[in-house]
Design an enzyme around this catalytic site. Structure first.
Site, PDB file in Angstrom:
ATOM      1  CE  LYS A  59      39.231  33.883  35.983  1.00 38.80           C
ATOM      2  NZ  LYS A  59      39.709  34.145  37.353  1.00 38.80           N
ATOM      3  CB  VAL A  60      34.718  25.404  36.278  1.00 40.41           C
ATOM      4  CG1 VAL A  60      34.559  23.914  36.044  1.00 40.41           C
ATOM      5  CG2 VAL A  60      34.535  25.740  37.753  1.00 40.41           C
TER       6      VAL A  60
HETATM    7  P1  BMP Z   1      42.282  43.152  41.316  1.00 42.81           P
HETATM    8  O1  BMP Z   1      41.176  44.201  41.565  1.00 42.81           O
HETATM    9  O2  BMP Z   1      43.206  42.989  42.474  1.00 42.81           O
HETATM   10  O3  BMP Z   1      42.965  43.345  40.015  1.00 42.81           O
HETATM   11  O4  BMP Z   1      41.541  41.718  41.252  1.00 42.81           O
HETATM   12  C1  BMP Z   1      40.709  41.321  40.200  1.00 42.81           C
HETATM   13  C2  BMP Z   1      40.159  39.957  40.468  1.00 42.81           C
HETATM   14  O5  BMP Z   1      39.376  39.529  39.362  1.00 42.81           O
HETATM   15  C3  BMP Z   1      41.214  38.875  40.677  1.00 42.81           C
HETATM   16  O6  BMP Z   1      40.673  37.924  41.581  1.00 42.81           O
HETATM   17  C4  BMP Z   1      41.349  38.244  39.308  1.00 42.81           C
HETATM   18  O7  BMP Z   1      41.761  36.892  39.399  1.00 42.81           O
HETATM   19  C5  BMP Z   1      39.919  38.349  38.774  1.00 42.81           C
HETATM   20  N1  BMP Z   1      39.783  38.443  37.302  1.00 42.81           N
HETATM   21  C6  BMP Z   1      40.412  39.443  36.583  1.00 42.81           C
HETATM   22  O8  BMP Z   1      41.115  40.284  37.144  1.00 42.81           O
HETATM   23  N2  BMP Z   1      40.228  39.498  35.225  1.00 42.81           N
HETATM   24  C7  BMP Z   1      39.467  38.615  34.542  1.00 42.81           C
HETATM   25  O9  BMP Z   1      39.340  38.726  33.341  1.00 42.81           O
HETATM   26  C8  BMP Z   1      38.812  37.608  35.267  1.00 42.81           C
HETATM   27  C9  BMP Z   1      38.970  37.540  36.654  1.00 42.81           C
HETATM   28  O10 BMP Z   1      38.339  36.617  37.336  1.00 42.81           O
END
Ligand code: BMP
Length: 212
Positions: A59-60
Site C-alpha cells: 500500500k505504497v
Molecule cells: P481476509 O480474506 O483475511 O479478509 O484478507 C484480505 C486481505 O486483503 C488482507 O491482506 C487485507 O490486508 C487485504 N485488503 C483488504 O482486506 N481490503 C482492502 O480494501 C485492501 C486490502 O489490501
C-alpha cells in the site's frame, strides 16, 4: 486462470511455504504484505515466487522518490506486482508505474477499502482514484468484495483494459461469486483459506463457486 489470489497473512516462513504449496493448484498469485514480510523479511518473496507469482501489498503511499525506492526493492525481490495507494497523488503513482514498466511488472491502485471504515474517507475519492489509475497506466485497481455495487461503479470508470482485484471475500462477509458477477477479475482471499483445516479444500471451494 483461477481468478483467486491468496492473501498470505501468516507471519512465519514455515506456515507460509506450507500453505502456499498446498493451494498452488488453485491460486493464480499470492499476495504478501506487512505481516509476513515484517515477520520473515523480504527474502520470503524470493521463496514464494518459486511457487506462484507474488503481488507485494505494501500500500505504497509516499513521495515519488520514496515510492520509487520501495518499488525497486520489491521488484528486485521478484514480485510480479505491487499494490499502491492513490491518494498521495498522480506524481507518486507515476513513479511506481515508471519502475513497474522498467521491470515489466504490475501496479494495482486501491480505490476504496473493503472494511466498514473504508467508506469514511475513500467513498468521495474512489472514482477519481480509479480514473487516475487509468490515466497513469496502472494495471488494475483494488475494489471491495464487501460492496459488489461499488465494483460495478469502478468497472464503469476503468473500462475493460484494467483489472479489478477484490478483497473482502469470506472473513469480511463478501461472496466470491457475487463480486465476480459485479465485474471483478480476481478475488483476494486470506483467512478463509489459511485458517482452514484444509487450505486446499477451502481454495477449491472458492474456485468452484466462481466456476473457474
Ligand atoms: P481476509 O480474506 O483475511 O479478509 O484478507 C484480505 C486481505 O486483503 C488482507 O491482506 C487485507 O490486508 C487485504 N485488503 C483488504 O482486506 N481490503 C482492502 O480494501 C485492501 C486490502 O489490501
Amino acid at each position: 486462470k483461477n481468478r483467486l489470489i491468496l492473501a498470505l497473512d501468516v507471519t512465519d516462513r514455515e506456515n507460509a511455504l506450507r500453505i502456499a504449496n498446498e493451494v498452488s493448484d488453485y491460486v493464480d498469485s499470492i499476495k504478501v504484505g506487512y505481516p509476513l514480510v515484517l515477520g520473515e523479511g523480504l527474502s520470503i518473496v524470493k521463496e514464494l515466487v518459486e511457487i506462484a507469482p507474488v503481488i507485494a501489498d505494501f500500500k505504497v503511499a509516499d513521495i515519488p522518490n520514496t515510492d520509487r525506492l520501495i518499488c525497486e526493492h520489491v521488484f528486485n525481490a521478484g514480485a510480479a506486482g505491487i499494490i499502491t495507494h492513490g491518494f498521495t497523488g498522480r506524481d507518486s503513482l507515476d513513479s511506481c508505474v515508471k519502475v513497474a514498466n522498467e521491470f515489466g511488472t504490475d501496479v494495482y491502485v486501491v480505490t476504496e477499502m473493503s472494511h466498514p471504515g473504508g467508506v469514511e474517507f475513500f467513498r468521495p475519492v474512489a472514482e477519481d482514484i480509479a480514473s487516475m489509475a487509468v490515466e497513469a497506466g496502472a494495471s488494475g485497481v483494488v475494489a471491495p468484495a464487501t460492496r459488489p455495487e461499488r465494483v460495478k461503479d469502478i468497472r464503469k470508470i476503468i473500462g475493460e483494459e484494467l483489472s479489478i482485484i477484490s478483497p473482502g471475500v469470506g472473513a469480511q462477509g463478501g461472496s466470491a461469486a457475487d463480486v465476480i458477477r459485479a465485474g471483478a477479475d480476481w478475488v483476494i482471499v486470506g483467512r478463509s483459506i489459511y485458517n482452514s483445516d484444509s487450505p486446499a479444500e477451502a481454495a477449491k471451494k472458492i474456485c468452484d463457486e466462481m466456476n473457474c
